[in-house]
Design a protein around this motif. Structure first.
Motif, short mmCIF file in Angstrom:
data_model
loop_
_atom_site.label_atom_id
_atom_site.label_comp_id
_atom_site.label_asym_id
_atom_site.label_seq_id
_atom_site.Cartn_x
_atom_site.Cartn_y
_atom_site.Cartn_z
N GLY A 1 0.82 -1.20 0.00
CA GLY A 1 0.00 0.00 0.00
C GLY A 1 0.86 1.25 0.00
N PHE A 2 0.21 2.37 0.27
CA PHE A 2 0.88 3.67 0.27
C PHE A 2 0.76 4.30 1.65
CE2 PHE A 2 -0.30 2.71 -4.03
CZ PHE A 2 0.83 3.07 -4.78
N ILE A 3 1.81 5.01 2.06
CA ILE A 3 1.88 5.62 3.40
C ILE A 3 1.22 6.99 3.42
CG2 ILE A 3 3.48 6.63 5.07
CD1 ILE A 3 5.45 4.44 4.43
N VAL A 4 0.32 7.19 4.39
CA VAL A 4 -0.18 8.51 4.74
C VAL A 4 0.23 8.71 6.21
CG1 VAL A 4 -2.20 9.99 5.06
CG2 VAL A 4 -2.15 8.34 3.17
N LEU B 1 -2.48 -2.87 12.02
CA LEU B 1 -1.36 -3.75 11.74
C LEU B 1 -0.17 -3.27 12.56
CD1 LEU B 1 -0.46 -4.80 8.10
CD2 LEU B 1 1.16 -4.88 9.95
N SER B 2 0.35 -4.16 13.39
CA SER B 2 1.56 -3.87 14.17
C SER B 2 2.74 -4.35 13.34
CB SER B 2 1.50 -4.59 15.52
OG SER B 2 2.69 -4.36 16.24
N ALA B 3 3.47 -3.41 12.75
CA ALA B 3 4.50 -3.75 11.77
C ALA B 3 5.77 -4.31 12.40
CB ALA B 3 4.84 -2.52 10.94
N ASP B 4 6.15 -5.49 11.94
CA ASP B 4 7.46 -6.04 12.26
C ASP B 4 8.48 -5.56 11.24
OD1 ASP B 4 6.56 -7.59 14.42
OD2 ASP B 4 6.04 -9.27 13.11
N ARG B 5 8.01 -5.38 10.00
CA ARG B 5 8.90 -5.00 8.91
C ARG B 5 8.14 -4.16 7.89
NH1 ARG B 5 11.01 -10.06 7.29
NH2 ARG B 5 9.91 -10.05 5.33
N ILE B 6 8.79 -3.09 7.43
CA ILE B 6 8.25 -2.23 6.37
C ILE B 6 9.33 -2.15 5.31
CG2 ILE B 6 7.37 0.06 5.78
CD1 ILE B 6 6.74 0.36 8.84
N GLU B 7 8.95 -2.48 4.07
CA GLU B 7 9.91 -2.52 2.97
C GLU B 7 9.41 -1.66 1.82
OE1 GLU B 7 11.03 -7.22 3.67
OE2 GLU B 7 9.59 -6.67 2.12
N PRO B 8 10.32 -0.94 1.16
CA PRO B 8 9.91 -0.22 -0.05
C PRO B 8 9.33 -1.20 -1.07
CG PRO B 8 12.12 0.41 0.61
CD PRO B 8 11.74 -0.76 1.46
N PHE B 9 8.34 -0.73 -1.80
CA PHE B 9 7.69 -1.56 -2.81
C PHE B 9 7.86 -0.87 -4.15
CE2 PHE B 9 4.15 -3.17 -5.29
CZ PHE B 9 4.09 -4.50 -4.92
N PRO B 10 8.59 -1.47 -5.08
CA PRO B 10 8.80 -0.81 -6.38
C PRO B 10 7.49 -0.66 -7.14
CG PRO B 10 9.75 -3.03 -6.36
CD PRO B 10 9.21 -2.77 -4.99
N LEU B 11 7.22 0.56 -7.61
CA LEU B 11 5.97 0.83 -8.31
C LEU B 11 5.78 -0.03 -9.55
CD1 LEU B 11 5.38 4.67 -8.07
CD2 LEU B 11 3.98 2.84 -7.16
N GLN B 12 6.87 -0.38 -10.24
CA GLN B 12 6.72 -1.21 -11.43
C GLN B 12 6.18 -2.60 -11.08
OE1 GLN B 12 9.50 0.27 -10.44
NE2 GLN B 12 11.29 -1.01 -10.63
N SER B 13 6.25 -2.98 -9.81
CA SER B 13 5.72 -4.27 -9.37
C SER B 13 4.25 -4.16 -8.99
CB SER B 13 6.50 -4.79 -8.17
OG SER B 13 7.85 -5.00 -8.52
N TRP B 14 3.72 -2.95 -8.94
CA TRP B 14 2.35 -2.72 -8.49
C TRP B 14 1.39 -3.16 -9.60
CZ3 TRP B 14 1.35 -1.23 -3.63
CH2 TRP B 14 0.04 -0.95 -3.31
N ALA B 15 1.01 -4.42 -9.56
CA ALA B 15 0.14 -4.99 -10.61
C ALA B 15 -1.18 -5.40 -10.00
CB ALA B 15 0.83 -6.16 -11.28
N ARG B 16 -1.85 -4.48 -9.41
CA ARG B 16 -3.10 -4.80 -8.75
C ARG B 16 -4.25 -4.13 -9.42
NH1 ARG B 16 -1.39 -8.34 -5.11
NH2 ARG B 16 0.34 -7.72 -3.87
#
Length: 174
Positions: free
Chosen positions: A84-87, A159-174
């Protein structure tokens, strides 16, 4: 007979030791979910382009938020991964510690907020150094339903985050 008893003891000792390890040290054990998985059966996700047809100003009000048709409890207490995207909502130093994870760019800020069942309140003990507003990320952690109201929107999940990772936009196939 002695060897089988010893093997069983070693096995039981190893199981006991494994239970003492923190969750994030264990193998990559999480469930990949998508935004449509957060909707009740039979409900559909309104595409961002259609959501953006609402009032399109810089101050979208929570009162313009579409009503939620309910939440799902299927993943309560489970470790999940959701893109998702961060606000951002709260910072510690230069890192974000609390944010709303949204399904598309502009949600909650430039257009009316999506329904509560399409928003996730994320908290993390380790501040995440976000690259900017609406950074795409994968968040992995303990998931559950949680009715929360912020100045931006009503939120249906946490959601209690254990890990947050950048997500490449080119992979955003939703």
């Amino acid at each position: 007979m002695v060897n089988s008893r010893m093997d069983r003891r070693c096995f039981l000792a190893a199981l006991g030791a494994l239970s003492l390890l923190p969750q994030y040290v264990r193998a990559e054990e999480y469930i990949d979910i998508d935004w449509s998985d957060l909707l009740p059966e039979g409900d559909t996700v309104l595409p961002p382009a259609l959501q953006a047809l609402g009032a399109h100003d810089q101050s979208a009000l929570p009162s313009q938020q579409r009503a939620s048709s309910g939440v799902r409890t299927d993943w309560n207490g489970q470790i999940i991964r959701l893109p998702g995207f961060i606000v951002p909502l709260e910072y510690s130093g230069s890192g974000v510690t609390t944010f709303i994870l949204v399904p598309f760019v502009g949600a909650c800020v430039h257009v009316p907020p999506p329904p509560a069942n399409q928003l996730v309140l994320v908290t993390t003990q380790t501040p995440y150094e976000a690259q900017g507003l609406f950074e795409p990320v994968n968040v992995i952690g303990m998931f559950g339903t949680s009715a929360t109201v912020t100045q931006l929107a009503e939120i249906g999940y946490a959601l209690s985050a254990d890990r947050i990772e950048p997500f490449p936009l080119q992979s955003w196939a939703r």
